[in-house]
Design an enzyme around this catalytic site. Structure first.
Site, short mmCIF file in Angstrom:
data_model
loop_
_atom_site.label_atom_id
_atom_site.label_comp_id
_atom_site.label_asym_id
_atom_site.label_seq_id
_atom_site.Cartn_x
_atom_site.Cartn_y
_atom_site.Cartn_z
N CYS A 13 0.65 -1.36 0.03
CA CYS A 13 0.11 0.01 -0.05
C CYS A 13 0.91 1.25 -0.09
CB CYS A 13 -0.97 -0.02 1.30
SG CYS A 13 -0.08 0.32 2.65
N HIS A 73 2.34 2.80 10.59
CA HIS A 73 1.42 2.71 11.51
C HIS A 73 0.94 4.04 12.53
CE1 HIS A 73 0.64 -1.37 10.51
NE2 HIS A 73 1.78 -2.01 10.98
N GLU A 125 -1.34 0.79 15.14
CA GLU A 125 -2.06 1.88 14.43
C GLU A 125 -2.85 2.73 15.61
OE1 GLU A 125 -5.49 3.11 11.41
OE2 GLU A 125 -3.90 1.69 10.64
#
Length: 655
Positions: A13, A73, A125
């Site tokens: 990502c 994160h 996160e």
């Protein structure tokens, strides 16, 4: 023939890729490089980074120097504060989507709202997000928690959600909170790339016989992909690398789907695809062969002439939301993100290029995880810019750059796509307390240090500013004369006066030259930045000093003093100052007279303070006026003396 389909959004990502790139760029540049926890749930990448010098730490104990890389994160505010206190440099690899959540919870808490975080409370996160709202958030992991967990009474809550959370699950939790009567404003912070990856995995798993999910065993988003695929395809397997794949479990007629978590590098996905393609092709050949091209061949044919690091030309297809699509003549179109278009943040892609324009681009990644080629125009700018900066350094030439950021210790200016650091000591020839005034400005400066290996470029304006001031000073001293009127800007106030910028040279207005009246502080008359017209009293070219005045000689109150305060007249004034021998009385701003101690009262006065006080309004008789020496003698005693009555005989005669 077997059918292998790879989800378009499989793999890295944006956030993870960005953090990994930062790590590789910092290796070799930063002497001591640490990452706070694993940057990625992938052993291959983690081992490679470790071999190159990146050390993983779980806390900052014992660290006193070096650079700390924050993973995608993100972390809580307390860690930033601790790192700063220890003197550590921070490379912030926090995913922009996660950073947005940090800002939301921080701002909403400051507004008085409660915070609800929907997500896994043990995930880094979520822990980091909670650290930006003083660890005071209510964390809801699932629907059951939404139903049963105690939610303190608040006028209103701000609701955020972990970026990798499933949208359907989030929607159900919101319904439960609504049923519980929670007054809330909802911020849907699920990452669009995560949602797209999960949606593609769900759709793909419905159409295949067997599903392969590639990703770390400890990866939260990979686990969600496995969960999603397993609901639709019973033959779902989770592998980390090709070594975990049992090829015997796949048949030649199987329809196979492949997806990968956000921490899976493109190389691992490709290795799985190629290995499976080869194995299944051999199986077909053993059964009689086939002339169809393998998946690997088709893949290689499309990518064979395009590699990371290439500089190629392409044609602009479209510009949407300031993201530029480029036709490279390859299988996939290239994408230039807004941040990769130019180092100058004021440059707007849609106003710079149009569909059909041919541009030169740098290939950052052949596959960005969404099937696109990731491109950069900024890096080509930077390469050319570096060459121009080196030339300017060698030639001692002046360059022009736009200040894009004010950082601790100085300014960042962009020169031809290259960031140049200007230390605060080099911004001017004098200390400037607030450097933010330069943000967005175009400045001229010299390049005083170049280190191409470390991409370190330092600029300096101090010598240039001194040269400019010297030239302006010489020009001003050639023209300025005592007695003239000039305009200037108040540059600095002191207790004894004000400095006025006359165009590169400062002149001084002493406090005594600010008003015909009495003032105790220059701030009563002037303020910094004020435009003023001043009178030149004196010019000393040898010492480089210019004396100025705000007092207009034509308005000197002493010119009319003899007429206004005629000898023998009684006038009103204000006591402004006491001295042992009397009291000074202000008749008007700029005109003071002295009441001698012998003229205060019709009796012996030991101290003026015994009879008078500062600020008192009294009547006085004018005894003497000397405009040339700016002196007026006054008498309170004579002003207060009663009018003597005429003798009785004289009164009768007059009648």
């Amino acid at each position: 023939m077997s059918n292998i389909r790879v989800a378009e959004s499989a793999g890295f990502c944006f956030g993870v890729k960005r953090a990994i790139e930062m790590a590789y760029e910092a290796i070799g540049v930063e002497p001591k490089l640490y990452s706070y926890g694993q940057l990625i749930h992938n052993k291959t990448v983690t081992d490679d980074l470790a071999s190159k010098g990146l050390e993983i730490v779980e806390n900052l104990d014992g660290l006193t120097e070096g650079t700390l890389l924050i993973r995608s994160h993100g972390v809580g505010k307390a860690l930033y504060d601790e790192a700063e206190a220890k003197g550590l440099k921070i490379l912030d690899g926090t995913c922009p989507f996660v950073k947005k959540i940090h800002n939301i919870v921080h701002d909403k808490l400051a507004e008085g709202l409660g915070i609800i975080i929907v997500g896994d409370g043990t995930h880094p996160e979520v822990i980091g997000i909670n650290g930006w709202c003083e660890n005071a958030a209510v964390i809801l992991e699932d629907e059951e928690a939404a139903k049963t967990k105690e939610i303190p009474e608040k006028e209103k809550y701000a609701v955020v959600v972990q970026t990798t959370f499933r949208q359907a699950k989030f929607d159900k939790i919101l319904e439960i909170l609504q049923d519980r009567g929670v007054n809330m404003e909802v911020h849907n912070t699920i990452c669009s790339a995560t949602e797209k990856r999960q949606t593609e995995a769900e759709e793909l798993s419905k159409t295949v016989d067997k599903m392969i999910v590639i990703g770390g065993k400890n990866s939260s988003n990979t686990q969600k992909l496995v969960e999603i695929c397993a609901k639709n395809c019973g033959n779902t397997v989770h592998i980390e690398t090709i070594c975990d794949l049992v090829l015997n479990n796949f048949g030649k007629d199987d329809k196979i789907g492949i997806t990968a978590g956000a921490s899976t590098p493109p190389a691992i996905i490709k290795e799985v695809v190629v290995t499976m393609s080869e194995a299944l092709e051999n199986a077909v050949q053993n059964l009689g062969g086939s002339e169809e091209a393998t998946f690997e061949q088709m893949l290689e044919e499309s990518l064979v002439t395009l590699h990371t690091g290439d500089v190629v030309k392409g044609t602009v297809i479209q510009v949407v939301n300031e993201e530029v699509s480029v036709n490279l003549g390859f299988k996939s179109d290239g994408i230039i993100a807004r941040g990769e278009f130019s180092s100058d943040p004021t440059v707007i892609p849609s106003k710079t290029v149009q569909p059909g324009d041919e541009i030169e681009v740098f290939v950052v990644r052949v596959n960005d995880g969404d099937g696109n080629v990731m491109l950069s125009r900024k890096r080509i700018e930077a390469q050319k810019g570096i060459e121009e900066i080196e030339a300017a350094y060698n030639d001692k030439a002046v360059v022009t750059g736009t200040v894009t950021n004010v950082v601790k210790g100085g300014l960042i200016a962009v020169v031809n796509g290259v960031n140049v650091f200007i230390p605060s000591s080099q911004v001017s020839n004098r200390f400037i307390e607030d450097l933010s005034v330069f943000n967005g400005q175009e400045l001229e400066f010299n390049i005083i240090e170049v280190d191409r290996v470390k991409r370190r470029f330092i600029g300096g304006r101090k010598a240039l500013v001194e040269q400019e001031i010297a030239a302006k000073r010489a020009a001003l001293f050639e023209t300025i004369q005592a007695g003239s009127r000039v305009n200037g800007t108040v540059s600095r106030l002191t207790d004894f006066g004000a400095f006025v910028d006359l165009g590169g040279v400062d002149g001084l207005i002493h406090i005594s030259e600010m008003s015909w009246g009495r003032i105790s502080n220059p701030k009563e008359v002037l303020k910094e930045g004020q435009e003023v017209e001043v009178f030149v009293l004196d010019v000393d070219k040898e010492k480089g000093k210019i004396s100025l005045s705000l007092k207009d000689a034509d308005k000197n109150p002493w010119k009319l003093a003899a007429e206004k305060y005629a000898v023998g007249s009684i006038v009103e004034g204000k006591v402004v100052r006491m001295v042992p021998f009397g009291a000074f009385v202000e008749l008007e701003p700029g005109v003071d007279g002295l009441v001698h101690i012998s003229q205060i009262a019709n009796k012996h006065v030991v101290k003026p303070e015994d009879e008078l006080k500062v600020g008192e309004i009294i009547n006085v008789k004018v005894l003497e006026v000397n405009p040339e020496q700016k002196k007026i003698s006054l008498s309170k005693r004579q002003a207060d003396a009663p009018v003597e009555e005429a003798p009785a005989e004289e009164a009768a005669t007059e009648e």
